[in-house]
Design a protein around this motif. Sequence first.
Motif, mmCIF file in Angstrom:
data_model
loop_
_atom_site.group_PDB
_atom_site.id
_atom_site.type_symbol
_atom_site.label_atom_id
_atom_site.label_comp_id
_atom_site.label_asym_id
_atom_site.label_seq_id
_atom_site.Cartn_x
_atom_site.Cartn_y
_atom_site.Cartn_z
ATOM 1 N N ALA A 150 0.843 -1.199 0.000
ATOM 2 C CA ALA A 150 0.000 0.000 0.000
ATOM 3 C C ALA A 150 0.877 1.248 0.000
ATOM 4 N N GLY A 151 0.515 2.209 -0.826
ATOM 5 C CA GLY A 151 1.256 3.469 -0.867
ATOM 6 C C GLY A 151 2.539 3.435 -1.667
ATOM 7 N N SER A 152 2.865 2.275 -2.264
ATOM 8 C CA SER A 152 4.151 2.194 -2.962
ATOM 9 C C SER A 152 4.085 2.740 -4.386
ATOM 10 N N PRO A 190 0.594 6.870 -3.878
ATOM 11 C CA PRO A 190 0.279 7.353 -2.518
ATOM 12 C C PRO A 190 -0.769 8.464 -2.479
ATOM 13 N N TYR A 191 -0.842 9.284 -3.529
ATOM 14 C CA TYR A 191 -1.839 10.380 -3.502
ATOM 15 C C TYR A 191 -3.257 9.799 -3.578
ATOM 16 N N VAL A 192 -3.414 8.739 -4.357
ATOM 17 C CA VAL A 192 -4.726 8.081 -4.436
ATOM 18 C C VAL A 192 -5.111 7.535 -3.058
ATOM 19 N N LEU A 193 -4.146 6.927 -2.387
ATOM 20 C CA LEU A 193 -4.424 6.394 -1.051
ATOM 21 C C LEU A 193 -4.883 7.519 -0.120
ATOM 22 N N PHE A 194 -4.214 8.642 -0.210
ATOM 23 C CA PHE A 194 -4.604 9.803 0.603
ATOM 24 C C PHE A 194 -6.018 10.263 0.243
ATOM 25 N N LEU A 195 -6.323 10.327 -1.037
ATOM 26 C CA LEU A 195 -7.646 10.818 -1.464
ATOM 27 C C LEU A 195 -8.756 9.868 -1.000
ATOM 28 N N ILE A 196 -8.439 8.583 -0.966
ATOM 29 C CA ILE A 196 -9.409 7.612 -0.441
ATOM 30 C C ILE A 196 -9.625 7.889 1.052
ATOM 31 N N PHE A 197 -8.533 8.062 1.781
ATOM 32 C CA PHE A 197 -8.671 8.326 3.219
ATOM 33 C C PHE A 197 -9.361 9.667 3.468
ATOM 34 N N HIS A 198 -9.161 10.585 2.572
ATOM 35 C CA HIS A 198 -9.872 11.864 2.731
ATOM 36 C C HIS A 198 -11.386 11.632 2.708
ATOM 37 N N GLU A 199 -11.846 10.820 1.767
ATOM 38 C CA GLU A 199 -13.292 10.516 1.719
ATOM 39 C C GLU A 199 -13.739 9.843 3.012
ATOM 40 N N LEU A 200 -12.887 8.989 3.545
ATOM 41 C CA LEU A 200 -13.252 8.228 4.750
ATOM 42 C C LEU A 200 -13.276 9.118 5.988
ATOM 43 N N VAL A 201 -12.253 9.945 6.133
ATOM 44 C CA VAL A 201 -12.204 10.823 7.309
ATOM 45 C C VAL A 201 -13.381 11.796 7.267
ATOM 46 N N LEU A 235 -0.312 3.261 5.707
ATOM 47 C CA LEU A 235 -1.734 3.506 5.935
ATOM 48 C C LEU A 235 -1.913 4.552 7.034
ATOM 49 N N GLN A 236 -1.118 4.441 8.084
ATOM 50 C CA GLN A 236 -1.204 5.431 9.167
ATOM 51 C C GLN A 236 -0.864 6.825 8.637
ATOM 52 N N GLN A 237 0.128 6.883 7.756
ATOM 53 C CA GLN A 237 0.498 8.199 7.212
ATOM 54 C C GLN A 237 -0.617 8.782 6.347
ATOM 55 N N ALA A 238 -1.197 7.939 5.493
ATOM 56 C CA ALA A 238 -2.278 8.438 4.625
ATOM 57 C C ALA A 238 -3.459 8.899 5.479
ATOM 58 N N TYR A 239 -3.736 8.128 6.521
ATOM 59 C CA TYR A 239 -4.850 8.478 7.406
ATOM 60 C C TYR A 239 -4.549 9.788 8.142
#
Length: 431
Positions: A294-296, A299-310, A346-350
């Motif tokens: 994950a994130g390799s 990483p920006y997509v991972l962040f954008l997903i977490f943005h929707e979740l947060v 994952l913790q960083q993206a979150y």
Amino acid sequence: MTATSERPAGLEAGRAAERAHERDFAALAERLEGEGFAADKLVAEVQGFEVALPSWAFATGGTRFGRFSGAGEPRTLREKMEDAAFVHGLTGAAPRISLHIPWDAAPNMDEVCSDARRLGIGFDAVNSNTFQDQPGQPLSYKLGSFSNPNAAIRRQAIEHHLHVIEVGKAVGSKALTVWLADGSNYPGQMSLRGSFDRVRECLQEVYAALPDDWRLFTEHKPYEPAFYATVVQDWGSSLLLAQSLGDRAQCLVDLGHHLPSVNIELIVARLLGVGKLGGFHFNDSKYGDDDLTAGSIKPYVLFLIFHELVLAGREELPGFDPAYMIDQSHNLKDPIEALLQTVDQLQQAYAKACLVDHAQLAEYQASGDVIMAERTLKQAYETDVRPLVAEARRRRGGALDPVLAFRASGYRAQKTAERPAAAPGGAPTHL
Ligand code: RM4
Ligand code: MN
Ligand code: MN
């Protein structure tokens, strides 16, 4: 930290590393306070993030071209659980393991539960497997399981799912994940409508057997092993199934199960909007179901997903209770190191997603200020949150740098001595 009897070796970072961390965290906290954030509150939010580890990711995976296993890999469920507990000890963020049945079949479930208690870990969703034939299995899934035109094969697949639910009940799981390999390789091979109807009917029977406090996750995947038409190929098909089953059926998004350039955060937003986002299989992908860390890759997509979740969490969207799970195959990396790295990513993206100023973003969106809206996201994404995440780990009893702590611990060498090497090569363990 959990009830793990011993504190994992390697947790004591050198004094110099501790001091460097304290300096970096203080600087970041000051900067964030200046931007209006309470640093301690952010650390507490990151401490609250948890993700489940997949039992099938602790041994080296493989491709259809081969498998190159490493030393000291787990051979039994108990050994996988030991590794999981070690990962949790170093990260403080992975207190549950997700089982795959029958890969994790164990003769004595009471023993599995007492091992788990001793190790301080619990169990997340259980996964079924009707994508392979098992030794001694009477009927073959070669041409499908739930979608199979042969009723006896569908019955066998349903019975397997009922068994998986029983296993999950024994360990205290609260969800069943169903990923089906069903589909066709050639036009004409199977009825495109009929196969979907049969899958829905079988799932209805499985859903009816779920305990009241369980959820059922349907997981889509565009292709592989069916290369022409997979029955549950996309989030639309998955949503249709979840909607026809009932409230406790939701969709699982595996990040690798999308064709290149598909907008996954948009899919996440759609599912959130109708209360059908059940959970995730985290990994990363360049082309398909690549099962990379994950994130390799994106990483920006991972962040954008977490943005929707947060955002959904802060808005307390109805039905919002995502199950965070990892699903990766570690072909080259030491599997434990790969999982430590994954949890950190994952913790960083979150953590970054927690830094988005939602009120500000909404204002820019309303006034049509495209640049400033985008900058609001980038402001959060471009913040180096590593000290924040390290502090969250430290406050949960984990390591500042889990990969380095793992290397310092001697764990792999100890397990290599305890667990005689598996035969080299062999069949891939992961699809
Ligand atoms: C599939 C899918 C499932 C996993 C199997 C092993 O591609 O991702 O979630 O259970 O692989
Ligand atoms: Mn998956
Ligand atoms: Mn997959």
